[in-house]
Design a protein around this motif. Structure first.
Motif, PDB file in Angstrom:
ATOM      1  N   ASP A 242     -23.460  57.793   5.630  1.00  0.00           N
ATOM      2  CA  ASP A 242     -24.015  56.731   4.895  1.00  0.00           C
ATOM      3  C   ASP A 242     -23.216  56.769   3.267  1.00  0.00           C
ATOM      4  N   ALA A 243     -23.129  58.084   2.903  1.00  0.00           N
ATOM      5  CA  ALA A 243     -22.484  58.239   1.585  1.00  0.00           C
ATOM      6  C   ALA A 243     -21.121  57.452   1.571  1.00  0.00           C
ATOM      7  N   ALA A 244     -20.526  57.432   2.686  1.00  0.00           N
ATOM      8  CA  ALA A 244     -19.029  56.952   2.787  1.00  0.00           C
ATOM      9  C   ALA A 244     -18.885  55.419   3.158  1.00  0.00           C
ATOM     10  N   GLY A 245     -20.404  54.934   3.403  1.00  0.00           N
ATOM     11  CA  GLY A 245     -20.259  53.329   3.492  1.00  0.00           C
ATOM     12  C   GLY A 245     -20.270  53.104   4.849  1.00  0.00           C
ATOM     13  N   TYR A 246     -20.552  53.814   5.914  1.00  0.00           N
ATOM     14  CA  TYR A 246     -20.330  53.528   7.384  1.00  0.00           C
ATOM     15  C   TYR A 246     -21.828  53.001   7.524  1.00  0.00           C
TER      16      TYR A 246
ATOM     17  N   ALA B 149     -15.141  50.868   5.386  1.00  0.00           N
ATOM     18  CA  ALA B 149     -15.071  52.561   5.195  1.00  0.00           C
ATOM     19  C   ALA B 149     -14.235  53.174   6.044  1.00  0.00           C
TER      20      ALA B 149
ATOM     21  N   THR C 198     -14.321  64.840   2.594  1.00  0.00           N
ATOM     22  CA  THR C 198     -15.327  65.455   2.910  1.00  0.00           C
ATOM     23  C   THR C 198     -15.031  66.296   4.078  1.00  0.00           C
TER      24      THR C 198
ATOM     25  N   LYS D  19     -24.998  61.960   9.239  1.00  0.00           N
ATOM     26  CA  LYS D  19     -25.730  60.771   9.026  1.00  0.00           C
ATOM     27  C   LYS D  19     -25.704  60.628   7.594  1.00  0.00           C
ATOM     28  N   THR D  20     -25.843  61.856   6.811  1.00  0.00           N
ATOM     29  CA  THR D  20     -25.747  61.706   5.463  1.00  0.00           C
ATOM     30  C   THR D  20     -24.510  61.420   4.665  1.00  0.00           C
ATOM     31  N   GLU D  21     -23.441  62.118   5.390  1.00  0.00           N
ATOM     32  CA  GLU D  21     -22.400  61.808   4.813  1.00  0.00           C
ATOM     33  C   GLU D  21     -21.563  60.462   5.120  1.00  0.00           C
TER      34      GLU D  21
END
Length: 555
Positions: free
Chosen positions: A441-445, A346, A410, A437-439
């Motif tokens: 999670d979307a980036a794979g962290y 990530a 983003t 948190k949403t972003e």
């Protein structure tokens, strides 16, 4: 004609005495590092029970500061007990230091928490840490001198290396006990009271160590000095008031011990914190990995101690310092990739950047627990990222510009809390946290390392490399320090640089390292502390540190 009782000891009797000397002296080192590692392993539990009421990041750093307090006072213990050891004798001095050290550790197991006695809890904890550190200030020097003065010529490096070996045994014992308790207890029970058991268990180590030490005789070198009336009447003045000896103390500190301290801490404690706090590996797995690596490298202490009797102390220790300069950053980066490959991927795929005006960004550490980091948009962003353990870079923005966070491509605006009341700021913080948190999670962290994805073999290999470097500087160290100083002021002279190095320079490494990470957002920033000091030691040691392995230590 001499009687039978006056006959010199047989080879078998001599070896038995030497084994008892090594075991009795080394058990103190086991205890020292057992206690030391417990505070590191249980920093989260200590934070919970004794530093309530502050945010998680601050509480953890405060727990590390309590841990480091015991190191801060060690040089003063070195002065107090080093002087006594040079005047009264080696044996009795480290009987006293062992008793103080052991009882201080044992008492922590029964200390009420903040919820029971309030501010008295962290104060008493700090007092116990200071007592323990004061006693340790006289412990290592006594053990090193005592063993070296019993060792046959040409074997001082080999004999004293067992002291360093037992340091790792202390770490392994503490780690194994904590891992075992975590395995048989649920997390809530362990955090509630299970963490106390390792401190209480220390009374067993104390009893065994004192029993063995009571059976030992005084060092033969000190006995001969005393018989000849050659002991020092003012060891502090002789050791530090005369430039001839003070110069050697400074060379020992900056040309040997400082590098040994940071390389040693970079091999066991810092990797443990790094795996848990940065790579997000669960505590039990991180403890297992570090303990396994330490167990594998134990023979290297004896090997490098033995080798230093053959080729000298200096070339082995300086080689380790130079190697450390080039391997720490790539190996710690590889450690993240092996321990948490999703995080490493990530970071490469979607790096995080905070765009903000530096003047609006606070240092993300609150020693009194009153700062909520919600007064500026920069603080809101960095506070969240620090708590989440996310690596980020910084880009300067014009003054008056609200901060933003870039996660890959983003761009996430950060709410500007200026003009809002406390409730409004809390809502702004919560809004940003949810969006970030949403972003992320979307980036794979990942929130935590996936146990199934941890490459345990690779992690252990990397940790073993750190460990071998530590054995190269630590294995020959005790013999080097003993040989550097004259017998009459040896205990005092070597104890101070050892404990300034390991107490201040090394002991504060975790605290300073993680404060540097919190301040910059770069998860590798704390390594600069170790690299810089190892570099200083390499330069000073190569230029000024004398070779000592052929010296007569009775001089």
């Amino acid at each position: 004609m001499a009687s039978e009782t006056d006959a010199p000891p047989t080879v078998a009797e001599q070896r038995k005495t030497e084994r008892r000397v090594i075991i009795g002296s080394s058990l103190g080192t086991v205890f020292e590092w057992y206690d030391f590692y417990l505070y590191g392993l249980l920093a989260s539990a200590l934070s919970l029970h004794f530093f309530s009421g502050v945010n998680e990041t601050t509480g953890f750093i405060l727990a590390l500061m309590a841990f480091a307090a015991g190191f801060a006072i060690r040089p003063f213990g070195a002065l107090v007990f080093g002087r006594i050891g040079d005047i009264v004798g080696r044996k009795n001095t480290f009987l006293v230091t062992m008793a103080i050290m052991g009882l201080s550790t044992f008492a922590v197991g029964f200390l009420p928490g903040y919820d029971s006695i309030g501010i008295a809890a962290p104060i008493i904890l700090m007092v116990l840490r200071l007592l323990q550190g004061l006693a340790i200030g006289g412990e290592y020097g006594g053990a090193a001198v005592y063993v070296a003065e019993h060792a046959p010529p040409g074997k001082r490096g080999f004999y004293t290396s067992f002291i360093q070996t037992t340091a790792m045994l202390g770490l392994i014992l503490a780690s194994s006990l904590v891992v075992g308790l975590r395995a048989i207890m649920d997390a809530e029970t362990f955090l509630a009271w299970g963490w106390r058991i390792p401190f209480i268990f220390s009374i067993v180590l104390l009893s065994v160590t004192l029993w063995i030490r009571f059976q030992l005789e005084e060092s033969p070198v000190f006995q001969r000095m005393k018989a000849q009336g050659a002991t020092s009447k003012a060891p502090l003045t002789e050791a530090f008031g005369k430039w001839k000896n003070l110069k050697i103390v400074l060379i020992a500190l900056f040309g040997a011990v400082a590098g040994q301290a940071v390389i040693g801490f970079s091999a066991h404690l810092y990797p443990l914190f790094f795996l848990e706090r940065i790579a997000r590996v669960d505590g039990a797995t991180a403890n297992f990995l570090v303990a396994t690596a330490l167990m594998l490298i134990i023979p290297c202490f004896v090997f490098f101690g033995w080798l230093s009797d053959k080729i000298g102390r200096k070339p082995i220790m300086m080689t380790a310092c130079v190697i450390a300069l080039f391997v720490y950053f790539p190996l710690y980066k590889a450690l993240v990739g092996a321990a948490n490959p999703a995080m490493a991927a990530a970071v490469e795929r979607a790096p995080v950047t905070v765009v903000a005006h530096g003047g609006e960004c606070s240092f993300q550490f609150d020693p009194i627990g009153k700062n909520t980091f919600d007064r500026t948009s920069c603080d809101i962003a960095k506070s969240y990222l620090a708590k989440a353990g996310v690596n980020y870079a910084n880009i300067e923005a014009p003054a008056g510009t609200a901060a933003s966070v870039r996660i890959g491509d983003t761009v996430l605006p950060v709410p500007d809390p200026s003009g809002l009341d406390a409730e409004g700021r809390a809502e702004a913080v919560a809004f940003f946290a949810a969006a970030a948190k949403t972003e992320l999670d979307a980036a794979g962290y990942p929130d935590k390392a996936d146990p199934a994805q941890v490459n345990k073999v690779k992690v252990i290999i990397i940790l073993c490399v750190f460990g071998v470097l530590a054995t190269m500087v630590y294995g020959p160290l005790a013999a080097l320090l003993v040989e550097l100083f004259p017998a009459r002021i040896r205990y005092t002279s070597l104890s101070l640089p050892y404990h300034i190095g390991n107490g201040w320079i090394g002991g504060f490494m975790p605290t300073i390292g993680f404060a540097m990470v919190a301040a910059t957002g770069n998860i590798y920033q704390g390594l600069w502390y170790a690299v810089a000091i190892a570099g200083v030691t390499a330069v000073v040691g190569i230029l000024f540190l004398p070779e000592t392995y052929k010296r007569d230590i009775e001089a």
